[in-house]
Design a protein around this motif. Structure first.
Motif, PDB file in Angstrom:
ATOM      1  N   GLU A 140     -16.353 -36.899 -24.555  1.00 40.30           N
ATOM      2  CA  GLU A 140     -15.831 -36.729 -25.916  1.00 40.30           C
ATOM      3  C   GLU A 140     -16.368 -37.772 -26.891  1.00 40.30           C
ATOM      4  O   GLU A 140     -16.281 -37.584 -28.111  1.00 40.30           O
ATOM      5  CB  GLU A 140     -14.292 -36.748 -25.927  1.00 40.30           C
ATOM      6  CG  GLU A 140     -13.657 -38.005 -25.370  1.00 40.30           C
ATOM      7  CD  GLU A 140     -13.347 -37.909 -23.876  1.00 40.30           C
ATOM      8  OE1 GLU A 140     -12.477 -38.676 -23.420  1.00 40.30           O
ATOM      9  OE2 GLU A 140     -13.978 -37.083 -23.187  1.00 40.30           O
ATOM     10  N   ASP A 141     -16.933 -38.877 -26.379  1.00 36.67           N
ATOM     11  CA  ASP A 141     -17.546 -39.879 -27.258  1.00 36.67           C
ATOM     12  C   ASP A 141     -18.957 -39.473 -27.681  1.00 36.67           C
ATOM     13  O   ASP A 141     -19.498 -40.019 -28.647  1.00 36.67           O
ATOM     14  CB  ASP A 141     -17.629 -41.236 -26.556  1.00 36.67           C
ATOM     15  CG  ASP A 141     -16.272 -41.909 -26.438  1.00 36.67           C
ATOM     16  OD1 ASP A 141     -15.286 -41.336 -26.953  1.00 36.67           O
ATOM     17  OD2 ASP A 141     -16.199 -42.989 -25.820  1.00 36.67           O
ATOM     18  N   ARG A 145     -20.203 -35.828 -27.429  1.00 36.64           N
ATOM     19  CA  ARG A 145     -20.257 -34.468 -27.948  1.00 36.64           C
ATOM     20  C   ARG A 145     -18.974 -34.106 -28.672  1.00 36.64           C
ATOM     21  O   ARG A 145     -17.891 -34.571 -28.332  1.00 36.64           O
ATOM     22  CB  ARG A 145     -20.483 -33.471 -26.807  1.00 36.64           C
ATOM     23  CG  ARG A 145     -21.924 -33.451 -26.357  1.00 36.64           C
ATOM     24  CD  ARG A 145     -22.159 -32.807 -25.035  1.00 36.64           C
ATOM     25  NE  ARG A 145     -21.466 -31.553 -24.833  1.00 36.64           N
ATOM     26  CZ  ARG A 145     -21.653 -30.807 -23.753  1.00 36.64           C
ATOM     27  NH1 ARG A 145     -22.506 -31.180 -22.826  1.00 36.64           N
ATOM     28  NH2 ARG A 145     -21.004 -29.682 -23.596  1.00 36.64           N
ATOM     29  N   GLU A 183     -15.886 -31.631 -29.926  1.00 37.50           N
ATOM     30  CA  GLU A 183     -15.005 -30.773 -29.143  1.00 37.50           C
ATOM     31  C   GLU A 183     -15.596 -29.358 -29.017  1.00 37.50           C
ATOM     32  O   GLU A 183     -16.007 -28.760 -30.004  1.00 37.50           O
ATOM     33  CB  GLU A 183     -13.627 -30.691 -29.808  1.00 37.50           C
ATOM     34  CG  GLU A 183     -12.599 -29.953 -28.980  1.00 37.50           C
ATOM     35  CD  GLU A 183     -11.226 -29.955 -29.640  1.00 37.50           C
ATOM     36  OE1 GLU A 183     -10.294 -29.379 -29.059  1.00 37.50           O
ATOM     37  OE2 GLU A 183     -11.097 -30.534 -30.747  1.00 37.50           O
ATOM     38  N   ASN A 184     -15.658 -28.866 -27.787  1.00 37.17           N
ATOM     39  CA  ASN A 184     -16.172 -27.524 -27.477  1.00 37.17           C
ATOM     40  C   ASN A 184     -17.655 -27.344 -27.804  1.00 37.17           C
ATOM     41  O   ASN A 184     -18.154 -26.222 -27.864  1.00 37.17           O
ATOM     42  CB  ASN A 184     -15.367 -26.435 -28.198  1.00 37.17           C
ATOM     43  CG  ASN A 184     -13.908 -26.413 -27.772  1.00 37.17           C
ATOM     44  OD1 ASN A 184     -13.603 -26.592 -26.597  1.00 37.17           O
ATOM     45  ND2 ASN A 184     -13.015 -26.209 -28.733  1.00 37.17           N
TER      46      ASN A 184
END
Length: 341
Positions: free
Chosen positions: A84-85, A87, A89-90
């Motif tokens: 998450e750092d 890319r 979200e989704n």
């Protein structure tokens, strides 16, 4: 143990080894990459040659499996980052790669602008359309557009900026159908997209894409930058220096091997980047003698401060030079004594 049982266990172990290598953990691992000479990558038409060289520096980034995770934990200059750092979200792998390549393209464009303006050469832009970075899940564009598409018309009308595009879509109502003309892999296509209300309480109609302006810079003499396999914006400063050096008669390298990193804004500001210590290691291994690092106006924990820690740790002879602007980097080089033979 029988020979047959031994063979079976060996096969099972091999299968488990392969499976664990292919199973990715929710982390990215980064490690020192390379320091790449820029003169073969950048070519200004009729540009001047240089005795030394400017080099961009990179980090190698990839998804971590169990083995690379363990190695990174044990290695001083390998870093682990939660997915998450890195890319959004989704965000898919394809969308991530396209975003990185677009940031590189933008970095090249800004570097050309800064260098040509510093050399007193006019710069013009040709607006091409909006570049699709991401497709929002469950929104109208899903299955119709793809990351990397270039949308240049809406309902047969060209537009001059992403703001114009958004304003036109916002003037419609949810349920209205718009026709988009776009380019994909060099081919022009048209698609009808029913608008949908944004799920934030505003009821604003949207196509459902994350977009940015796509502009092409127009300069004379022409400049070509070959960076197809490099992503991200961190080479902006070094691109600017190489381009400017080919535009002017004085050789700013003075015979030195000069590496560095930092984003570049159109006003000449050098910005913070990631992986600075790994880039110092890469530059040192490549034989760089000078390394430019973003100073961030002396902020605590700045790129320059981190670079100095790494430089001291690896006992490099490379000089780490702090810069906040393109002008500061040029001024440092102008005042540098020519390297003795």
């Amino acid at each position: 143990m029988s020979r047959k049982a031994s063979i079976s266990l060996s096969i099972l172990a091999a299968v488990l080894l392969m499976a664990s290598a292919l199973y990715y953990l929710p982390y990215y691992v980064s490690k020192p990459g390379m320091a790449k000479e820029l003169e073969p990558i950048i070519e200004v038409e009729g540009g001047y040659e240089e005795e030394g060289s400017f080099m961009l520096t990179t980090v190698r980034m990839g998804r971590a499996n169990i083995y690379s995770y363990i190695i990174a934990k044990m290695s001083k200059y390998q870093e682990l980052y939660p997915v998450e750092d890195i890319r959004a979200e989704n965000e898919s792998d394809e969308e991530y790669n396209i975003r990185q390549l677009h940031m590189m393209d933008n970095s090249k464009t800004v570097a050309i602008e800064v260098a040509y303006k510093k050399a007193g050469i006019p710069v013009e832009y040709n607006y091409k359309g909006v570049y699709v970075l991401r497709i929002m899940e469950g929104m109208p564009a899903e299955g119709k557009l793809m990351p990397g598409d270039l949308v240049f018309e809406v309902d047969g009308n060209e537009f001059e900026s992403s703001d114009d595009f958004i304003a036109y879509i916002s003037s419609k109502k949810p349920g209205d159908i718009v026709q988009l003309a776009y380019k994909r892999n060099g081919k022009t296509n048209n698609v009808e997209v029913p608008l949908k209300a944004l799920d934030d309480g505003s009821e604003r109609p949207v196509v459902g894409i994350q977009l940015v302006d796509d502009k092409e810079i127009d300069v004379d003499p022409d400049v070509t930058v070959h960076s197809e396999e490099i992503g991200g914006p961190s080479a902006g400063l070094m691109f600017s220096l190489e381009i400017y050096n080919q535009l002017i008669e004085e050789d700013l390298t003075k015979g030195y091997e000069i590496a560095g990193t930092g984003t570049m804004s159109s006003d000449g500001t050098v910005g913070r980047i990631g992986g600075i210590q790994q880039k110092v290691v890469a530059a040192d291994k490549a034989g760089a003698e000078i390394f430019f690092a973003p100073f961030e106006k002396g902020a605590k924990g700045s790129n320059y401060e981190e670079a100095m820690i790494a430089a001291k740790d690896i006992k490099t002879k490379m000089k780490i030079v702090p810069v906040d602007t393109f002008e500061e980097a040029v001024s440092y080089l102008e005042n540098l004594n020519k390297k003795s033979s």
